[in-house]
Design a protein around this motif. Sequence first.
Motif, PDB file in Angstrom:
ATOM      1  N   TYR A  70       0.853  -1.180   0.000  1.00  0.00           N
ATOM      2  CA  TYR A  70       0.000   0.000   0.000  1.00  0.00           C
ATOM      3  C   TYR A  70       0.894   1.237   0.000  1.00  0.00           C
ATOM      4  CZ  TYR A  70       0.790   0.565   5.028  1.00  0.00           C
ATOM      5  OH  TYR A  70       1.364   0.747   6.264  1.00  0.00           O
ATOM      6  N   GLY A  71       0.316   2.345  -0.411  1.00  0.00           N
ATOM      7  CA  GLY A  71       1.094   3.566  -0.514  1.00  0.00           C
ATOM      8  C   GLY A  71       1.986   3.525  -1.744  1.00  0.00           C
ATOM      9  N   PRO A  72       2.839   4.512  -1.866  1.00  0.00           N
ATOM     10  CA  PRO A  72       3.679   4.572  -3.061  1.00  0.00           C
ATOM     11  C   PRO A  72       4.818   3.563  -3.028  1.00  0.00           C
ATOM     12  CG  PRO A  72       4.276   6.322  -1.562  1.00  0.00           C
ATOM     13  CD  PRO A  72       3.062   5.643  -0.965  1.00  0.00           C
ATOM     14  N   ARG A  73       5.260   3.191  -4.216  1.00  0.00           N
ATOM     15  CA  ARG A  73       6.525   2.458  -4.350  1.00  0.00           C
ATOM     16  C   ARG A  73       7.572   3.542  -4.570  1.00  0.00           C
ATOM     17  NH1 ARG A  73       6.599  -1.319  -9.235  1.00  0.00           N
ATOM     18  NH2 ARG A  73       6.814   0.653 -10.320  1.00  0.00           N
ATOM     19  N   VAL A  74       8.467   3.698  -3.615  1.00  0.00           N
ATOM     20  CA  VAL A  74       9.453   4.770  -3.650  1.00  0.00           C
ATOM     21  C   VAL A  74      10.743   4.268  -4.298  1.00  0.00           C
ATOM     22  CG1 VAL A  74      10.873   6.298  -2.219  1.00  0.00           C
ATOM     23  CG2 VAL A  74       8.484   5.888  -1.613  1.00  0.00           C
ATOM     24  N   VAL A  87       8.763  -0.323  -0.276  1.00  0.00           N
ATOM     25  CA  VAL A  87       7.307  -0.471  -0.262  1.00  0.00           C
ATOM     26  C   VAL A  87       6.853  -0.833   1.143  1.00  0.00           C
ATOM     27  CG1 VAL A  87       7.124  -1.170  -2.686  1.00  0.00           C
ATOM     28  CG2 VAL A  87       7.412  -2.910  -0.921  1.00  0.00           C
ATOM     29  N   GLN A  88       5.602  -0.509   1.429  1.00  0.00           N
ATOM     30  CA  GLN A  88       4.996  -0.906   2.692  1.00  0.00           C
ATOM     31  C   GLN A  88       4.059  -2.074   2.448  1.00  0.00           C
ATOM     32  OE1 GLN A  88       4.233   2.450   5.599  1.00  0.00           O
ATOM     33  NE2 GLN A  88       3.661   3.380   3.652  1.00  0.00           N
ATOM     34  N   ILE A  89       4.058  -3.012   3.372  1.00  0.00           N
ATOM     35  CA  ILE A  89       3.118  -4.121   3.265  1.00  0.00           C
ATOM     36  C   ILE A  89       2.148  -4.055   4.445  1.00  0.00           C
ATOM     37  CG2 ILE A  89       4.789  -5.547   2.014  1.00  0.00           C
ATOM     38  CD1 ILE A  89       4.961  -7.265   4.591  1.00  0.00           C
ATOM     39  N   PRO A  90       0.915  -4.493   4.211  1.00  0.00           N
ATOM     40  CA  PRO A  90      -0.078  -4.460   5.292  1.00  0.00           C
ATOM     41  C   PRO A  90       0.106  -5.631   6.255  1.00  0.00           C
ATOM     42  CG  PRO A  90      -1.045  -5.359   3.308  1.00  0.00           C
ATOM     43  CD  PRO A  90       0.361  -4.948   2.946  1.00  0.00           C
ATOM     44  N   ASP A  91      -0.654  -5.590   7.353  1.00  0.00           N
ATOM     45  CA  ASP A  91      -0.675  -6.734   8.268  1.00  0.00           C
ATOM     46  C   ASP A  91      -1.176  -7.958   7.525  1.00  0.00           C
ATOM     47  OD1 ASP A  91       0.184  -5.160  10.368  1.00  0.00           O
ATOM     48  OD2 ASP A  91      -1.821  -4.851  11.181  1.00  0.00           O
ATOM     49  N   TRP A  92      -0.753  -9.107   7.931  1.00  0.00           N
ATOM     50  CA  TRP A  92      -1.209 -10.345   7.327  1.00  0.00           C
ATOM     51  C   TRP A  92      -2.199 -11.018   8.266  1.00  0.00           C
ATOM     52  CZ3 TRP A  92       3.795  -8.838   8.043  1.00  0.00           C
ATOM     53  CH2 TRP A  92       4.474  -9.360   9.119  1.00  0.00           C
ATOM     54  N   ILE A 145      10.908   8.199   4.352  1.00  0.00           N
ATOM     55  CA  ILE A 145      10.102   8.635   3.207  1.00  0.00           C
ATOM     56  C   ILE A 145       8.716   8.007   3.251  1.00  0.00           C
ATOM     57  CG2 ILE A 145       9.906   8.555   0.688  1.00  0.00           C
ATOM     58  CD1 ILE A 145      13.010   8.720   0.657  1.00  0.00           C
ATOM     59  N   LEU A 146       8.640   6.722   3.548  1.00  0.00           N
ATOM     60  CA  LEU A 146       7.333   6.059   3.597  1.00  0.00           C
ATOM     61  C   LEU A 146       6.483   6.601   4.760  1.00  0.00           C
ATOM     62  CD1 LEU A 146       8.363   2.421   2.654  1.00  0.00           C
ATOM     63  CD2 LEU A 146       7.055   4.034   1.260  1.00  0.00           C
ATOM     64  N   ALA A 147       7.097   6.885   5.892  1.00  0.00           N
ATOM     65  CA  ALA A 147       6.347   7.467   7.018  1.00  0.00           C
ATOM     66  C   ALA A 147       5.847   8.863   6.666  1.00  0.00           C
ATOM     67  CB  ALA A 147       7.234   7.510   8.260  1.00  0.00           C
ATOM     68  N   TRP A 148       6.653   9.613   5.958  1.00  0.00           N
ATOM     69  CA  TRP A 148       6.238  10.950   5.525  1.00  0.00           C
ATOM     70  C   TRP A 148       4.993  10.858   4.645  1.00  0.00           C
ATOM     71  CZ3 TRP A 148       7.626  13.085   0.399  1.00  0.00           C
ATOM     72  CH2 TRP A 148       7.240  14.426   0.258  1.00  0.00           C
ATOM     73  N   HIS A 149       4.967   9.910   3.721  1.00  0.00           N
ATOM     74  CA  HIS A 149       3.789   9.755   2.859  1.00  0.00           C
ATOM     75  C   HIS A 149       2.548   9.372   3.667  1.00  0.00           C
ATOM     76  CE1 HIS A 149       5.494  10.494  -1.034  1.00  0.00           C
ATOM     77  NE2 HIS A 149       6.496   9.672  -0.787  1.00  0.00           N
ATOM     78  N   GLU A 150       2.712   8.561   4.688  1.00  0.00           N
ATOM     79  CA  GLU A 150       1.559   8.156   5.509  1.00  0.00           C
ATOM     80  C   GLU A 150       0.940   9.326   6.262  1.00  0.00           C
ATOM     81  OE1 GLU A 150       1.054   3.820   7.083  1.00  0.00           O
ATOM     82  OE2 GLU A 150       2.919   4.662   7.883  1.00  0.00           O
TER      83      GLU A 150
END
Length: 172
Positions: A70-74, A87-92, A145-150
């Motif tokens: 989820y979110g952008p692929r940086v 990339v971020q992955i969701p909970d499984w 970077i991923l935390a910033w996007h969130e």
Amino acid sequence: MKDAESVTFAGGSLDRAAHLRGDAAKLERMAKSPEARALALWRGKPLIDFSDTPRLAWRSLDDPILAQTYGPRVFLGLSNSAPRFAVQIPDWTTLETADGPRPFVDAAQEQHPQAPDNLRFGDLRALMAELPAADAGDAAAAKGILAWHETHGFCARCGAASEVGDAGWKRV
């Protein structure tokens, strides 16, 4: 600089390749390259290979661990001309961790059901003395970077939704 004066998360091994960030078509072609790799992050924890000395676990973009993101692929940059992404992955579904506040240093390591035994998600603060400096710096960039996007999906001035630009390094 003496070891005691070094800043653990300030390094990195990647060529940031800023000149490529604005070329979406080229980045998409690069992502399809067999040399392309991504660092998966889950709840801010990067995927670590604990086979020997802990190292970042760069995975091919078709790896089952990356099946849902989820979110952008940086685009983080290049490693010996090979593209590197985050990339971020969701909970499984089999995950049984408690929600709520987590400790400042989280020593828990979680294994994804699609991952081999040596790959686990680990907290950077808990691992900073074990990771090579270049890996720590690359993981810190990905996490930041991923935390910033969130947390910055809207314009601070007008409140309008913002969009990802420059392969994840800008919001418009």
